[in-house]
Design a protein around this motif. Structure first.
Motif, PDB file in Angstrom:
ATOM      1  N   SER A  94      48.365  48.150  31.296  1.00  0.00           N
ATOM      2  CA  SER A  94      48.561  48.670  32.655  1.00  0.00           C
ATOM      3  C   SER A  94      47.927  50.025  32.888  1.00  0.00           C
ATOM      4  O   SER A  94      48.256  50.700  33.852  1.00  0.00           O
ATOM      5  CB  SER A  94      50.059  48.743  32.958  1.00  0.00           C
ATOM      6  OG  SER A  94      50.702  49.602  32.029  1.00  0.00           O
ATOM      7  N   GLY A  95      47.016  50.424  32.033  1.00  0.00           N
ATOM      8  CA  GLY A  95      46.428  51.760  32.164  1.00  0.00           C
ATOM      9  C   GLY A  95      45.402  51.890  33.265  1.00  0.00           C
ATOM     10  O   GLY A  95      45.246  52.961  33.858  1.00  0.00           O
ATOM     11  N   SER A  96      44.667  50.806  33.579  1.00  0.00           N
ATOM     12  CA  SER A  96      43.602  50.894  34.574  1.00  0.00           C
ATOM     13  C   SER A  96      43.403  49.523  35.210  1.00  0.00           C
ATOM     14  O   SER A  96      43.951  48.517  34.766  1.00  0.00           O
ATOM     15  CB  SER A  96      42.298  51.377  33.933  1.00  0.00           C
ATOM     16  OG  SER A  96      41.830  50.408  32.998  1.00  0.00           O
ATOM     17  N   LYS A  97      42.553  49.498  36.270  1.00  0.00           N
ATOM     18  CA  LYS A  97      42.257  48.235  36.927  1.00  0.00           C
ATOM     19  C   LYS A  97      41.469  47.301  36.021  1.00  0.00           C
ATOM     20  O   LYS A  97      41.646  46.075  36.060  1.00  0.00           O
ATOM     21  CB  LYS A  97      41.469  48.503  38.212  1.00  0.00           C
ATOM     22  CG  LYS A  97      42.276  49.203  39.293  1.00  0.00           C
ATOM     23  CD  LYS A  97      41.456  49.360  40.570  1.00  0.00           C
ATOM     24  CE  LYS A  97      42.302  50.021  41.669  1.00  0.00           C
ATOM     25  NZ  LYS A  97      41.514  50.190  42.922  1.00  0.00           N
ATOM     26  N   VAL A  98      40.595  47.851  35.181  1.00  0.00           N
ATOM     27  CA  VAL A  98      39.811  47.027  34.263  1.00  0.00           C
ATOM     28  C   VAL A  98      40.726  46.348  33.255  1.00  0.00           C
ATOM     29  O   VAL A  98      40.613  45.142  32.992  1.00  0.00           O
ATOM     30  CB  VAL A  98      38.744  47.876  33.552  1.00  0.00           C
ATOM     31  CG1 VAL A  98      37.996  47.028  32.511  1.00  0.00           C
ATOM     32  CG2 VAL A  98      37.769  48.457  34.555  1.00  0.00           C
ATOM     33  N   SER A  99      41.649  47.117  32.682  1.00  0.00           N
ATOM     34  CA  SER A  99      42.572  46.535  31.700  1.00  0.00           C
ATOM     35  C   SER A  99      43.493  45.499  32.345  1.00  0.00           C
ATOM     36  O   SER A  99      43.815  44.471  31.742  1.00  0.00           O
ATOM     37  CB  SER A  99      43.396  47.642  31.031  1.00  0.00           C
ATOM     38  OG  SER A  99      44.170  48.341  31.994  1.00  0.00           O
TER      39      SER A  99
END
Length: 490
Positions: free
Chosen positions: A326-331
């Motif tokens: 849940s750290g970024s949109k890519v992840s």
């Protein structure tokens, strides 16, 4: 709008009154249920009355064939139609969900249709139960076929000619050796006429001497191309017992055998009397040896598939855990992609994967391992990821406060909490894979299932029973072993 109007609208279009009364989901569900039942009934009626045409002609034909089913379903549909209108009236009047009996009637209608579609016949099941007892008893107690002894066969033969030609000369008996004589030693085989009725062949008298006294003797028939079978008289195999001097005499009809229309000339058949005597100690039969070998193969198939599944599913499970990704949109993109793939792979049964794997890598245990591994990765990946999402975030926050990287956080904050559930899920998956590997063999995926289906197709129920017993005992033992391992490590 009057409450009666709501009921009238549901008479015109089932479920419409409920929708207008505010019970939208109830009205739609009732409408779809009724339409589904009507569609299924029409499909069944068309199938039952397909020879009478379509429409009302097919319905009339179906009613004549299944008056109870068609008539009762029509009454159920009429009752539902009227009850739906009453339900709409009550919904508008009381402004709450009432009359739950309408959906009980829907379930009853689907149950009746399911009974018809699945062709349940309890009378047939009870009537034919005695016919199922002999093969079932062989499956339940197959150990007569698990061990065998070498045999000593004492046999005598007689040559019988069919067709046109000169009959063979009768041999003379030799002192101390079994002798078989047929009178006459020529004739016509049994056959079927144009109406497929059996026309008996030539009746012969068979005399035997020089056999062991007071011993059971089997009669065998061998055709000109070497096919052997046991002829029958009155529906029973020909079996007789020699007298005190080792002699016997009986009559029989030349058996039925399909002969090509182009066959011409004389054909020599062999009539043989056999006395089979067991000799030597008992030893494992071929069926038992094959079953043990295939069972070992099945166990290792489950073990290898579990090991490969664990190796590949552990890294995938971190990609499928929301709290890790849940750290970024890519992840999060990779999180949703991984979850979607796992759901698709897991939704396809191992039996289907085995069919694909057989085409991919060919018949054998490797295809079974591939199928079980794919399903294990998807199943374990989901279980592992959900366990990761349920961990305590306190240790993770403490490690992150020290300035640890994401990899260090996973190594020291996540993995220590995952050891116990990982072990539990892995052992449980091994148990599942061993059970499933007995099934995927049915489609050529190796293991004991492949052997079991061959025995069933050959109607060799005793050998099939040996395989069934080994499957049951092995699964029970593995269940006990997995429980003990789980208790030791948890």
């Amino acid at each position: 709008m009057s409450n009666i109007v709501y009921g009238g609208l549901s008479l015109i279009l089932p479920g419409l009154g409920q929708v207008l009364a505010g019970q939208i989901r109830r009205g739609i569900l009732f409408f779809l249920s009724l339409i589904t039942m009507v569609s299924i009934l029409y499909s069944q009626a068309a199938d039952l009355g397909r020879r009478a045409g379509e429409g009302w002609a097919a319905m009339a034909r179906a009613f004549s064939r299944r008056p109870g089913f068609i008539g009762f379903m029509i009454l159920v549909l009429i009752a539902l139609w009227l009850l739906g209108a009453y339900d709409a009236y009550r919904c508008a009047k009381e402004k709450r969900k009432v009359n739950t009996g309408i959906f009980a009637l829907v379930l009853l209608g689907f149950f009746i249709q399911g009974w018809q579609i699945s062709e349940i016949d309890l009378v047939k099941m009870v009537r034919q139960a005695p016919e199922a007892l002999p093969p079932l008893s062989r499956v339940m107690w197959p150990w007569d076929a698990a061990f065998e002894r070498d045999t000593d066969v004492l046999s005598g033969k007689a040559i019988i000619m069919t067709g046109e030609g000169t009959p063979p000369e009768q041999t003379e008996p030799v002192e101390g050796k079994p002798y078989l004589k047929s009178e006459p030693n020529f004739g016509e085989l049994s056959k079927r006429d144009d109406d497929y009725n059996m026309v008996p062949g030539t009746r012969i008298t068979v005399t035997g001497s020089g056999f062991a006294p007071r011993m059971e003797t089997e009669i065998w028939w061998k055709d000109p191309i070497g096919n052997e079978f046991r002829p029958r008289e009155g529906g029973e195999y020909l079996v007789l017992t020699t007298d005190d001097e080792g002699k016997f005499q009986f009559e029989m009809t030349l058996p039925y055998q399909l002969t090509p229309p182009s066959a011409e000339g004389a054909f020599l058949h062999t009539l043989e009397a056999r006395q089979v005597t067991p000799v030597g100690p008992y030893k494992p039969s071929e069926a038992l040896r094959l079953t043990v070998g295939r069972m070992v193969e099945t166990i290792f198939m489950g073990m290898m598939a579990t090991m490969f599944g664990i190796i590949f599913s552990i890294p995938i499970s971190f990609l499928a855990a929301r709290n890790i990704m849940s750290g970024s949109k890519v992840s999060m993109f990779f999180y949703y992609l991984t979850r979607t793939i796992l759901n698709i792979v897991r939704s396809i049964e191992p039996l289907i994967w085995a069919l694909i794997a057989v085409v991919w890598v060919g018949l054998g245990p490797f295809a079974g391992i591939v199928a079980l591994t794919l399903h294990s990765i998807a199943a374990l990946g989901k279980l592992y990821s959900e366990a990761i999402e349920g961990i305590d975030h306190g240790p993770i926050e403490a490690i992150q406060a020290t300035g640890a990287s994401r990899l260090q956080t996973i190594m020291y904050g996540v993995i220590p909490q995952m050891v116990s559930p990982f072990i539990s899920f892995s052992i449980y998956r091994w148990d599942i894979n061993v059970r499933m590997s007995t099934v995927i063999g049915l489609v050529g995926g190796g293991g004991i299932g492949f052997l079991l289906i061959q025995y069933i197709r050959l109607l060799d129920y005793r050998s099939a029973g040996i395989a069934v017993w080994f499957i049951a005992v092995t699964v029970a033992i593995l269940d006990y072993v997995s429980a003990e391992i789980r208790n030791k490590l948890m």
